[in-house]
Design an enzyme around this catalytic site. Structure first.
Site, PDB file in Angstrom:
ATOM      1  N   HIS A 110      29.728-101.066  19.850  1.00 39.11           N
ATOM      2  CA  HIS A 110      28.777-100.631  18.773  1.00 39.11           C
ATOM      3  C   HIS A 110      28.379-101.344  17.676  1.00 39.11           C
ATOM      4  CE1 HIS A 110      29.127 -96.662  20.507  1.00 39.11           C
ATOM      5  NE2 HIS A 110      27.868 -96.106  19.753  1.00 39.11           N
TER       6      HIS A 110
ATOM      7  N   ARG B 101      31.596 -97.108  12.626  1.00 35.89           N
ATOM      8  CA  ARG B 101      32.836 -96.938  13.848  1.00 35.89           C
ATOM      9  C   ARG B 101      34.116 -96.881  13.132  1.00 35.89           C
ATOM     10  NH1 ARG B 101      30.858 -94.882  17.569  1.00 35.89           N
ATOM     11  NH2 ARG B 101      32.339 -95.564  19.075  1.00 35.89           N
TER      12      ARG B 101
ATOM     13  N   HIS C 232      37.304 -96.844  15.782  1.00 32.16           N
ATOM     14  CA  HIS C 232      37.523 -98.473  15.903  1.00 32.16           C
ATOM     15  C   HIS C 232      38.419 -98.719  14.760  1.00 32.16           C
ATOM     16  CE1 HIS C 232      35.586-100.034  19.354  1.00 32.16           C
ATOM     17  NE2 HIS C 232      34.602 -99.241  19.122  1.00 32.16           N
TER      18      HIS C 232
ATOM     19  N   ASP D 113      38.107-104.807  14.519  1.00 24.59           N
ATOM     20  CA  ASP D 113      37.278-104.600  15.819  1.00 24.59           C
ATOM     21  C   ASP D 113      35.838-104.783  15.443  1.00 24.59           C
ATOM     22  OD1 ASP D 113      39.453-103.731  17.280  1.00 24.59           O
ATOM     23  OD2 ASP D 113      38.944-101.594  17.082  1.00 24.59           O
TER      24      ASP D 113
END
Length: 292
Positions: A187, A220, A226, A230
């Site tokens: 994402h 995220r 996440h 990340d």
């Protein structure tokens, strides 16, 4: 042989007819079952067989090797690993806030979703039916972005932060999500690359577009799906893919077409975004950025 029902259940005429059908069935030649139709070619779109499927821009050799570009995820108990865990723990308290709601809204991905997610900063809701060149540009680039993230995800096989605990996350927990790998964030990769593309299409709005792209990736972390690192890796991956795409003549030509189309759509009688929703988004974006 065809099994017949017991005699008391059938009238004589019906029994005679059934026995005749059975005899003919046994005398008929046997043919092998029809072959199951082959799966459609990857070059065709199954819902619209006459329309070619969307294809990535980059040849395999031109896709940035994110395994070589990215650093490895933080080692256990290293300073960055502790920062990852601190970011996950501290953002659980955001549940129920405007920032949490924005993060939940940012779960949607893809070309149509990003146009909706960036509507407030663009100043208008873009009807995707009016911008086929923009949709084509973003969806083709999305395939290149997915290919770039696949390598490190499989190479490092990093678990997501919600695995092994019951802390709240902004999406429904599922085994499929738990089994998918965390590094880098797909994402965040897509959101940052899309922000770079949109900023090149509408450079006078580059600052709010890139601010929104940063927040899209940080959603995220807020969601709890996440780690902070990340998302940082996703931004780097998205930037690398965007740089490679800018070296592709077809991408640049499509970028020019999309620029003219998007400007025309923004200058037309588009739908103004819901002001209350944009105010909530602005409030959420005023939250200090997560520290990397």
């Amino acid at each position: 042989m065809l099994r017949t029902p017991s005699l008391p259940l059938l009238a004589p005429a019906a029994l005679a007819l059934l026995l005749t059908v059975a005899a003919r069935a046994e005398d008929a030649p046997h043919h092998p079952p029809a072959m199951t139709p082959a799966a459609p070619s990857l070059g065709a779109e199954t819902l619209k067989p006459g329309k070619p499927a969307v294809k990535p821009y980059l040849a395999d050799a031109a896709v940035p090797d994110a395994v070589q570009i990215l650093p490895a995820p933080p080692a256990h108990d290293a300073p960055l690993d502790k920062a990852d865990r601190a970011a996950f723990n501290s953002t659980r308290v955001l549940k129920g806030t405007a920032r949490w709601d924005l993060a939940a809204n940012d779960v949607a991905e893809g070309a149509a979703a990003v146009l909706e997610n960036f509507a407030c900063v663009l100043g208008t809701r873009i009807d995707q039916a009016r911008v086929p060149a923009v949709i084509n540009l973003l969806e083709r680039a999305r395939l290149d972005l997915a290919r770039a993230t696949r390598g490190p995800k499989v190479h490092y096989r990093r678990l997501r932060p919600f695995v092994g605990n019951e802390a709240p996350i902004c999406v429904q927990r599922s085994q499929a999500l738990a089994d998918s790998f965390s590094y880098p964030s797909g994402h965040a990769t897509q959101g940052w690359a899309y922000a770079l593309i949109l900023a090149s299409l509408v450079p006078e709005k580059a600052t709010p577009i890139l601010t929104r792209g940063r927040a899209y990736g940080e959603s995220r972390i807020v969601c709890g799906v996440h780690w902070l690192s990340d998302v940082a890796a996703g931004r780097l991956t998205g930037t690398a893919v965007f740089a490679a795409l800018m070296g592709d003549a077809t991408f640049r030509a499509d970028l020019d077409r999309a620029r003219a189309e998007l400007r025309s759509a923004m200058a037309g009688a588009g739908t103004v975004p819901d002001q209350a929703a944009c105010n909530r988004e602005a409030d959420a974006l005023r939250e200090p950025p997560l520290e990397f």
